[in-house]
Design a protein around this motif. Sequence first.
Motif, mmCIF file in Angstrom:
data_model
loop_
_atom_site.group_PDB
_atom_site.id
_atom_site.type_symbol
_atom_site.label_atom_id
_atom_site.label_comp_id
_atom_site.label_asym_id
_atom_site.label_seq_id
_atom_site.Cartn_x
_atom_site.Cartn_y
_atom_site.Cartn_z
ATOM 1 N N ARG A 161 34.700 33.946 42.456
ATOM 2 C CA ARG A 161 33.894 33.919 41.230
ATOM 3 C C ARG A 161 34.292 35.065 40.301
ATOM 4 O O ARG A 161 34.335 34.886 39.082
ATOM 5 N N LEU A 162 34.591 36.217 40.870
ATOM 6 C CA LEU A 162 35.057 37.333 40.051
ATOM 7 C C LEU A 162 36.404 36.995 39.414
ATOM 8 O O LEU A 162 36.657 37.311 38.253
ATOM 9 N N GLN A 188 37.409 34.216 38.443
ATOM 10 C CA GLN A 188 37.234 33.246 37.355
ATOM 11 C C GLN A 188 36.857 33.919 36.035
ATOM 12 O O GLN A 188 36.966 33.300 34.979
ATOM 13 N N ILE A 189 36.408 35.161 36.094
ATOM 14 C CA ILE A 189 36.079 35.894 34.871
ATOM 15 C C ILE A 189 37.392 36.298 34.210
ATOM 16 O O ILE A 189 38.265 36.878 34.851
ATOM 17 N N SER A 190 37.539 35.959 32.949
ATOM 18 C CA SER A 190 38.789 36.278 32.247
ATOM 19 C C SER A 190 38.899 37.775 31.999
ATOM 20 O O SER A 190 37.902 38.506 32.013
ATOM 21 N N GLU A 212 36.672 38.623 29.080
ATOM 22 C CA GLU A 212 35.248 38.674 29.429
ATOM 23 C C GLU A 212 34.930 39.864 30.335
ATOM 24 O O GLU A 212 33.843 40.430 30.253
ATOM 25 N N SER A 213 35.869 40.245 31.182
ATOM 26 C CA SER A 213 35.617 41.361 32.111
ATOM 27 C C SER A 213 35.460 42.683 31.381
ATOM 28 O O SER A 213 34.865 43.613 31.905
ATOM 29 N N PRO A 234 31.695 43.941 33.248
ATOM 30 C CA PRO A 234 32.015 43.593 34.638
ATOM 31 C C PRO A 234 33.053 44.542 35.246
ATOM 32 O O PRO A 234 32.958 44.893 36.418
ATOM 33 N N TRP A 264 41.987 43.869 35.408
ATOM 34 C CA TRP A 264 40.881 43.188 36.074
ATOM 35 C C TRP A 264 41.279 42.673 37.454
ATOM 36 O O TRP A 264 40.558 42.819 38.423
ATOM 37 N N VAL A 282 26.962 40.212 37.150
ATOM 38 C CA VAL A 282 28.212 39.723 36.564
ATOM 39 C C VAL A 282 28.462 38.242 36.861
ATOM 40 O O VAL A 282 29.531 37.724 36.577
#
Length: 148
Positions: free
Chosen positions: A18-19, A21-23, A26-27, A38, A86, A144
């Motif tokens: 899931r982490l 998947q955060i771009s 976005e992070s 995040p 990230w 997050v």
Amino acid sequence: MKEVSEQLLSVIDAAEPRLRQISAFESAKSALSGGWSPKQVVGHLIDLHPTTTSDLSAPSSRRPWIFPAYDQERNVRVQAPQEADWSLLVSLWAAYNRYLAHIIARLPASKLETVCRIGSNEPVTLGFIATDYLTHLLHHLKQVGAAD
């Protein structure tokens, strides 16, 4: 502590994809309460944990183990996770927490009631610190969107 360790591993296994998947964009957005992104939250979760620095071979005594005060704002500022890649942060977070689970699983039962003091906070036991970390981790992962 094996149960806490297994729960921690389960949380990591669920949260890591899931982490990921955060771009990257976005992070880096400071959208959380307190203004953290995040990246900063994950960086905070990589800080050294008292269970990794405890002298478990030390004989039990009536005096608490003393750990330095923890200044999360300072640590996030100094470690600058906002400027880190990230993917690197997520990989480091997952590996570090898997190692922490390894350590927690091996905490001797004879040491779990050892009193610890972190900075000027009220004393707690080593067992509490290990168990409370899971609660703390889940709180931040929910912030997050990496845990339900």
